[in-house]
Scaffold this active site. Structure first.
Site, PDB file in Angstrom:
ATOM      1  N   GLY A  54     -39.509  69.039   4.655  1.00 23.98           N
ATOM      2  CA  GLY A  54     -38.294  69.523   3.985  1.00 23.98           C
ATOM      3  C   GLY A  54     -37.941  70.948   4.400  1.00 23.98           C
ATOM      4  O   GLY A  54     -38.829  71.753   4.673  1.00 23.98           O
ATOM      5  N   ARG A  87     -39.884  64.084   9.209  1.00 25.30           N
ATOM      6  CA  ARG A  87     -41.109  63.803   8.455  1.00 25.30           C
ATOM      7  C   ARG A  87     -42.052  62.842   9.183  1.00 25.30           C
ATOM      8  O   ARG A  87     -42.926  62.246   8.557  1.00 25.30           O
ATOM      9  CB  ARG A  87     -40.751  63.234   7.081  1.00 25.30           C
ATOM     10  CG  ARG A  87     -40.142  64.260   6.124  1.00 25.30           C
ATOM     11  CD  ARG A  87     -40.179  63.761   4.691  1.00 25.30           C
ATOM     12  NE  ARG A  87     -39.516  64.677   3.770  1.00 25.30           N
ATOM     13  CZ  ARG A  87     -40.095  65.731   3.217  1.00 25.30           C
ATOM     14  NH1 ARG A  87     -41.343  66.017   3.486  1.00 25.30           N
ATOM     15  NH2 ARG A  87     -39.425  66.508   2.382  1.00 25.30           N
ATOM     16  N   ASP A 104     -49.139  68.519   3.872  1.00 29.31           N
ATOM     17  CA  ASP A 104     -49.406  67.354   4.722  1.00 29.31           C
ATOM     18  C   ASP A 104     -49.262  67.696   6.200  1.00 29.31           C
ATOM     19  O   ASP A 104     -50.080  67.282   7.027  1.00 29.31           O
ATOM     20  CB  ASP A 104     -48.446  66.208   4.372  1.00 29.31           C
ATOM     21  CG  ASP A 104     -48.807  65.561   3.043  1.00 29.31           C
ATOM     22  OD1 ASP A 104     -50.011  65.504   2.726  1.00 29.31           O
ATOM     23  OD2 ASP A 104     -47.892  65.126   2.317  1.00 29.31           O
ATOM     24  N   LYS A 119     -45.202  76.464   4.881  1.00 21.86           N
ATOM     25  CA  LYS A 119     -43.817  76.316   4.442  1.00 21.86           C
ATOM     26  C   LYS A 119     -43.713  75.342   3.288  1.00 21.86           C
ATOM     27  O   LYS A 119     -44.436  74.345   3.294  1.00 21.86           O
ATOM     28  CB  LYS A 119     -42.997  75.782   5.627  1.00 21.86           C
ATOM     29  CG  LYS A 119     -41.631  75.291   5.264  1.00 21.86           C
ATOM     30  CD  LYS A 119     -41.361  73.854   5.712  1.00 21.86           C
ATOM     31  CE  LYS A 119     -42.085  72.822   4.900  1.00 21.86           C
ATOM     32  NZ  LYS A 119     -41.622  71.441   5.080  1.00 21.86           N
ATOM     33  N   THR A 120     -42.949  75.573   2.325  1.00 22.43           N
ATOM     34  CA  THR A 120     -42.419  74.598   1.369  1.00 22.43           C
ATOM     35  C   THR A 120     -41.835  75.330   0.170  1.00 22.43           C
ATOM     36  O   THR A 120     -42.456  76.240  -0.388  1.00 22.43           O
ATOM     37  CB  THR A 120     -43.435  73.540   0.877  1.00 22.43           C
ATOM     38  OG1 THR A 120     -42.758  72.703  -0.081  1.00 22.43           O
ATOM     39  CG2 THR A 120     -44.685  74.102   0.219  1.00 22.43           C
ATOM     40  N   ILE A 121     -40.636  74.910  -0.193  1.00 17.95           N
ATOM     41  CA  ILE A 121     -40.014  75.499  -1.393  1.00 17.95           C
ATOM     42  C   ILE A 121     -40.846  75.156  -2.620  1.00 17.95           C
ATOM     43  O   ILE A 121     -40.781  75.850  -3.631  1.00 17.95           O
ATOM     44  CB  ILE A 121     -38.562  75.005  -1.609  1.00 17.95           C
ATOM     45  CG1 ILE A 121     -38.508  73.490  -1.784  1.00 17.95           C
ATOM     46  CG2 ILE A 121     -37.658  75.475  -0.492  1.00 17.95           C
ATOM     47  CD1 ILE A 121     -37.243  73.004  -2.454  1.00 17.95           C
ATOM     48  N   ASP A 122     -41.635  74.075  -2.548  1.00 14.96           N
ATOM     49  CA  ASP A 122     -42.362  73.597  -3.729  1.00 14.96           C
ATOM     50  C   ASP A 122     -43.414  74.597  -4.221  1.00 14.96           C
ATOM     51  O   ASP A 122     -43.864  74.509  -5.359  1.00 14.96           O
ATOM     52  CB  ASP A 122     -43.058  72.264  -3.436  1.00 14.96           C
ATOM     53  CG  ASP A 122     -42.071  71.135  -3.231  1.00 14.96           C
ATOM     54  OD1 ASP A 122     -40.855  71.403  -3.270  1.00 14.96           O
ATOM     55  OD2 ASP A 122     -42.497  69.988  -3.029  1.00 14.96           O
ATOM     56  N   GLY A 156     -39.469  69.902  -6.422  1.00 14.85           N
ATOM     57  CA  GLY A 156     -40.894  70.181  -6.455  1.00 14.85           C
ATOM     58  C   GLY A 156     -41.530  68.813  -6.552  1.00 14.85           C
ATOM     59  O   GLY A 156     -41.678  68.290  -7.653  1.00 14.85           O
ATOM     60  N   ARG A 178     -32.556  74.663  -0.564  1.00 14.89           N
ATOM     61  CA  ARG A 178     -33.536  74.576   0.531  1.00 14.89           C
ATOM     62  C   ARG A 178     -33.075  75.245   1.827  1.00 14.89           C
ATOM     63  O   ARG A 178     -33.880  75.538   2.693  1.00 14.89           O
ATOM     64  CB  ARG A 178     -33.861  73.109   0.834  1.00 14.89           C
ATOM     65  CG  ARG A 178     -34.548  72.405  -0.305  1.00 14.89           C
ATOM     66  CD  ARG A 178     -35.299  71.181   0.147  1.00 14.89           C
ATOM     67  NE  ARG A 178     -34.521  70.329   1.039  1.00 14.89           N
ATOM     68  CZ  ARG A 178     -34.966  69.171   1.503  1.00 14.89           C
ATOM     69  NH1 ARG A 178     -36.168  68.735   1.149  1.00 14.89           N
ATOM     70  NH2 ARG A 178     -34.228  68.439   2.304  1.00 14.89           N
TER      71      ARG A 178
HETATM   72  P1  FBP Z   1     -41.833  69.704   1.878  1.00 16.09           P
HETATM   73  O1  FBP Z   1     -43.058  69.475   1.042  1.00 16.09           O
HETATM   74  O2  FBP Z   1     -41.850  69.012   3.170  1.00 16.09           O
HETATM   75  O3  FBP Z   1     -41.575  71.182   2.038  1.00 16.09           O
HETATM   76  O4  FBP Z   1     -40.578  69.153   1.100  1.00 16.09           O
HETATM   77  C1  FBP Z   1     -40.449  69.368  -0.246  1.00 16.09           C
HETATM   78  C2  FBP Z   1     -39.210  68.742  -0.818  1.00 16.09           C
HETATM   79  O5  FBP Z   1     -38.133  69.635  -0.771  1.00 16.09           O
HETATM   80  C3  FBP Z   1     -39.501  68.286  -2.242  1.00 16.09           C
HETATM   81  O6  FBP Z   1     -39.233  69.303  -3.159  1.00 16.09           O
HETATM   82  C4  FBP Z   1     -38.666  67.052  -2.374  1.00 16.09           C
HETATM   83  O7  FBP Z   1     -39.265  66.136  -3.256  1.00 16.09           O
HETATM   84  C5  FBP Z   1     -38.652  66.486  -0.995  1.00 16.09           C
HETATM   85  O8  FBP Z   1     -38.823  67.566  -0.128  1.00 16.09           O
HETATM   86  C6  FBP Z   1     -37.378  65.756  -0.658  1.00 16.09           C
HETATM   87  O9  FBP Z   1     -37.530  65.116   0.558  1.00 16.09           O
HETATM   88  P2  FBP Z   1     -36.355  64.811   1.577  1.00 16.09           P
HETATM   89  O10 FBP Z   1     -36.038  66.087   2.261  1.00 16.09           O
HETATM   90  O11 FBP Z   1     -36.964  63.858   2.545  1.00 16.09           O
HETATM   91  O12 FBP Z   1     -35.206  64.271   0.803  1.00 16.09           O
END
Ligand code: FBP
Length: 547
Positions: free
Chosen positions: A78, A142, A173, A199-202, A248, A424
């Site tokens: 993401g 992904r 991951d 990296k991750t906004i979560d 998240g 994001r």
């Molecule tokens: P990452 O863990 O890859 O950073 O992505 C987090 C996220 O933004 C989550 O908050 C959300 O559940 C998911 O990606 C959404 O996935 P997608 O971008 O495939 O719609």
């Protein structure tokens, strides 16, 4: 490309670097490390990358000579604000080491490496993207890099481009996979290094060594701005309850950080739900009680923050999802062949009795959302589950019952929001712009010093950037064994909200007051220019954790 006035002004921003990265750099190795759990098993699986020391950078008196090298970079998963600054930091770091160094970007995530889709990232391209949000410079994806044939396919293009190292910018991951790739290339003596970037906004890729993942700061500030605006609207019209789901995938860090910034009336923290073994009905009853108490004071309005991952933390739902994951992993192909109107019954027939009963009791929409295709890492796509609607509907029903019983006298009118994608790709805050640039720069130094299986790290983040401490963390240090897609796998341990941690305790200390009173705070938009206390504050989470 037409640019906004802010984009033009922001392009000139020179991100700040830690002092150790400004001049000549030397690496200082610490003690050998251990994984956080399952040490023997992980050591066996990663004989070449297990136990390596922590690395710290310090200023050196003399510049070292580095032969020219080519490096590849991948954006994985993401989007998170600041990704482009990791690239510009990496690019500038490489050019500082040797102007003949070259950087290649693999397109649309790890799939670009496997399918040999790439571009060379030249100064012109990098300059277009400095301090901007998004991952559009090379795109993201992904695809899970986990199979030997993918590693071997990737090797072909790495050899062809004479690439010495690959930087994988991703979440838990993707960094797990970065380490698996590092181990594979090391075991085969292919001479290719792999470096990860957090990296991750979560905000769930953090531990003793990684203080925060990049993007969390900007994303939370962006959501908090909008939630603050909703709160002001809510306090002006005084007629709606806003149910706001926040991204998240698993942990509730974003909901918690936003709560600390905007002081809503109610915040669900999934980790608390799990620890207290709460049922969906317990949660609904508590929210309904808050609504009823405020109604008794004449306040038929409020805000509820809901973490996206909630459903997987309600213990009964978690057990159901775990069984569903195994079922879909084992019988996914057969399930896909079943007509849509028979799928619900198929699942009920194939689950254990207790889980079948829970599944059967769920509203049609939620049941369907739970059985949708998993993401490539085997996770339920929780962002597709409309928990905000599920909860408000159940709260509405409960209040209607209480009304009949004379326990509730107000009006309940709910509105729904889901904030995730809105934040994001926001332009990185000063914090993320500096942090990401420093991470990219750090990666270049780790590569130059021959490191592999490391994650770039920048610490001491509540201090001014020049006092930040840069270095590298062996990725295996963050590993434990977890069940994924029906199998035990080595993975980076995800950081959930710590119920003994200061941010959560700050919420608990204040939430009764915020529920009853209208104590909303309106943070306003991220500021890039102006006084430091307005522009450069890190998240409340980081400030409380580091206090
Ligand atoms: P990452 O863990 O890859 O950073 O992505 C987090 C996220 O933004 C989550 O908050 C959300 O559940 C998911 O990606 C959404 O996935 P997608 O971008 O495939 O719609």
């Amino acid at each position: 490309m037409t640019k906004s006035a802010l984009q033009i002004a922001r392009a000139a921003y020179q991100p700040k670097l830690p002092k150790a990265l400004r001049g000549n750099v030397k690496t200082v190795a610490g003690e050998p490390t251990q994984s956080v759990a399952d040490q023997e098993e992980i050591k066996k699986l990663f004989p070449n990358t297990y136990g390596m020391p922590l690395i710290k950078f310090e200023n050196a008196d003399e510049a070292a000579d580095f032969a020219p090298m080519n490096v590849g970079v991948i954006l994985s998963g993401g989007q998170a604000p600041g990704g482009h600054n990791v690239m510009s930091g990496l690019f500038d770091g490489l050019k500082k080491l040797n102007p003949a160094n070259r950087l290649y970007g693999f397109l649309m995530g790890p799939g670009g490496l496997v399918d040999h889709n790439y571009i060379e990232l030249t100064a012109d391209i990098i300059d277009e993207y400095r301090n901007t949000g998004g991952f559009d410079i090379i795109g993201s994806g992904r695809t899970k890099l986990e199979k030997v044939d993918q590693f071997e396919k990737g090797l072909e293009i790495l050899k062809e481009l004479n690439i010495k190292a690959v930087v994988i910018i991703g979440g838990d991951d993707s960094n797990t996979n970065a380490c698996v790739l590092a181990e594979y290339y090391a075991a085969k003596n292919y001479g290719i290094q792999v470096i990860g970037c957090p990296k991750t906004i979560d905000g769930d890729l953090k531990n003793d060594q990684i203080e925060t993942s990049f993007g969390f700061d900007t994303a939370c500030k962006t959501y908090s701005e909008v939630i603050g605006n909703i709160e002001r609207d809510c306090n002006s019209a005084r007629k709606y309850w806003h149910f706001i789901k926040l991204m998240g995938r698993s942990a509730s860090h974003i909901a918690l950080e936003c709560a600390l910034q905007v002081q809503p009336n109610y915040t669900i923290i999934s980790e608390e739900v799990e620890a207290k073994d709460l049922s969906l009905d317990d949660i609904v009853t508590d929210i309904a009680q808050t609504v009823a108490d405020r109604a008794a004071d004449g306040n038929n309005f409020g805000t509820v923050l809901i973490p996206e991952g909630l459903i997987e933390f309600i213990p009964a739902m978690k057990r159901l999802i775990a069984e569903l994951n195994d079922l879909l992993a084992a019988k996914g192909a057969e399930f896909a062949e079943i007509p849509a109107n028979k799928q619900r019954q198929y699942i009920i027939d194939n689950l254990s009795k207790v889980n079948a009963e829970i599944y059967a009791s769920l509203p049609e929409g939620v049941a369907r959302q739970l059985s949708l295709e998993r993401d490539p890492h085997g996770h339920v796509q929780v962002s597709l589950i409309e928990t905000e609607k599920l909860l408000s509907e159940m709260v509405g029903n409960k209040l209607a019952t209480w009304k009949k019983e004379g326990k509730y006298v107000g009006k309940f009118s709910a509105l729904h929001h889901f904030f995730g994608y809105e934040g994001r790709c926001a332009a990185p805050s000063n914090f993320d712009a500096d942090y990401c640039y420093s991470l990219g720069f750090t990666a270049s130094v780790l590569i130059a010093n021959g490191k592999t299986g490391y994650m770039a790290s920048v610490k001491n983040l509540t201090a001014p950037a020049e006092q930040w401490i840069a270095g590298g963390i062996p990725i295996t240090m963050m590993f434990n064994m977890e069940r994924r897609n029906g199998e035990m796998k080595p993975v980076i341990r995800k950081a959930l909200v710590d119920l003994n941690g200061a941010p959560y305790k700050a919420l608990v200390a204040n939430r009764a007051k915020w529920a009853k009173e209208t104590a909303f705070v309106y943070p306003g938009p991220i500021q890039y220019f102006g006084p430091s206390e307005v522009c450069d504050q890190p998240t409340k989470t980081l400030q409380l954790e580091k206090a």
